[in-house]
Motif scaffolding. Sequence first.
Motif, PDB file in Angstrom:
ATOM      1  N   LEU A  26       0.850  -1.189   0.000  1.00 34.24           N
ATOM      2  CA  LEU A  26       0.000   0.000   0.000  1.00 34.24           C
ATOM      3  C   LEU A  26       0.886   1.238   0.000  1.00 34.24           C
ATOM      4  CD1 LEU A  26      -3.001   0.971   0.386  1.00 34.24           C
ATOM      5  CD2 LEU A  26      -2.534   0.973   2.829  1.00 34.24           C
ATOM      6  N   VAL A  27       0.441   2.295  -0.663  1.00 34.77           N
ATOM      7  CA  VAL A  27       1.158   3.576  -0.645  1.00 34.77           C
ATOM      8  C   VAL A  27       0.195   4.635  -0.138  1.00 34.77           C
ATOM      9  CG1 VAL A  27       2.367   5.321  -2.010  1.00 34.77           C
ATOM     10  CG2 VAL A  27       2.599   2.903  -2.607  1.00 34.77           C
ATOM     11  N   GLY A  28       0.580   5.288   0.947  1.00 34.12           N
ATOM     12  CA  GLY A  28      -0.243   6.336   1.530  1.00 34.12           C
ATOM     13  C   GLY A  28       0.469   7.677   1.488  1.00 34.12           C
ATOM     14  N   THR A  41       6.835  -2.616   8.378  1.00 31.33           N
ATOM     15  CA  THR A  41       7.235  -3.995   8.100  1.00 31.33           C
ATOM     16  C   THR A  41       6.141  -4.775   7.372  1.00 31.33           C
ATOM     17  OG1 THR A  41       6.519  -4.638  10.308  1.00 31.33           O
ATOM     18  CG2 THR A  41       8.864  -4.134  10.013  1.00 31.33           C
ATOM     19  N   ASN A  42       4.911  -4.261   7.362  1.00 31.83           N
ATOM     20  CA  ASN A  42       3.835  -4.953   6.640  1.00 31.83           C
ATOM     21  C   ASN A  42       3.726  -4.519   5.175  1.00 31.83           C
ATOM     22  OD1 ASN A  42       2.536  -2.488   6.692  1.00 31.83           O
ATOM     23  ND2 ASN A  42       0.862  -3.141   8.019  1.00 31.83           N
ATOM     24  N   GLY A  43       4.700  -3.734   4.696  1.00 36.05           N
ATOM     25  CA  GLY A  43       4.737  -3.385   3.281  1.00 36.05           C
ATOM     26  C   GLY A  43       4.060  -2.092   2.888  1.00 36.05           C
ATOM     27  N   LYS A  44       3.679  -1.282   3.878  1.00 39.22           N
ATOM     28  CA  LYS A  44       3.045   0.002   3.574  1.00 39.22           C
ATOM     29  C   LYS A  44       4.096   1.106   3.554  1.00 39.22           C
ATOM     30  CE  LYS A  44      -0.274   3.453   4.957  1.00 39.22           C
ATOM     31  NZ  LYS A  44      -1.152   3.979   5.992  1.00 39.22           N
ATOM     32  N   ILE A  45       4.066   1.889   2.498  1.00 33.98           N
ATOM     33  CA  ILE A  45       4.934   3.057   2.384  1.00 33.98           C
ATOM     34  C   ILE A  45       4.075   4.298   2.547  1.00 33.98           C
ATOM     35  CG2 ILE A  45       6.290   4.413   0.737  1.00 33.98           C
ATOM     36  CD1 ILE A  45       7.413   1.799  -0.317  1.00 33.98           C
ATOM     37  N   SER A  46       4.529   5.220   3.380  1.00 37.07           N
ATOM     38  CA  SER A  46       3.864   6.514   3.552  1.00 37.07           C
ATOM     39  C   SER A  46       4.821   7.596   3.078  1.00 37.07           C
ATOM     40  CB  SER A  46       3.516   6.757   5.018  1.00 37.07           C
ATOM     41  OG  SER A  46       2.579   5.813   5.461  1.00 37.07           O
ATOM     42  N   LEU A  47       4.302   8.544   2.318  1.00 37.91           N
ATOM     43  CA  LEU A  47       5.112   9.640   1.799  1.00 37.91           C
ATOM     44  C   LEU A  47       4.533  10.971   2.250  1.00 37.91           C
ATOM     45  CD1 LEU A  47       5.562   8.154  -1.762  1.00 37.91           C
ATOM     46  CD2 LEU A  47       7.316   8.294   0.013  1.00 37.91           C
ATOM     47  N   ASN A  48       5.421  11.891   2.548  1.00 41.70           N
ATOM     48  CA  ASN A  48       5.037  13.215   3.016  1.00 41.70           C
ATOM     49  C   ASN A  48       4.454  14.015   1.854  1.00 41.70           C
ATOM     50  OD1 ASN A  48       5.012  15.883   4.004  1.00 41.70           O
ATOM     51  ND2 ASN A  48       6.780  15.498   5.307  1.00 41.70           N
TER      52      ASN A  48
END
Length: 100
Positions: A26-28, A41-48
Amino acid sequence: EAKSYFPVRTRELAGIHSGKLPQPRLVGVRRMKRRWGSCSTNGKISLNSELMKKDPALVDYVIIHELCHLVYHNHGKDYYALLESIIPDYRERRRQLSSL
């Protein structure tokens, strides 16, 4: 704008480097006070969301930095070897970002 651009660009970059980097789960996008991005660690990337104001080469650096964390969940020697194999000038890009 960031919510539509970042997930697409992240998946594009993971696809371009598919031999080295996995696709994120997921990408948030969110506003962060102290970071340009994060990876769980669950594969989610968050971007500012503030990254949208930066040069596209710097945006790609942050995205690839986080994608590398899907392989190595630390900043160890192997992590930086992977990052440098994809972005040889990562040190310069990191310096350009410096701080929020």
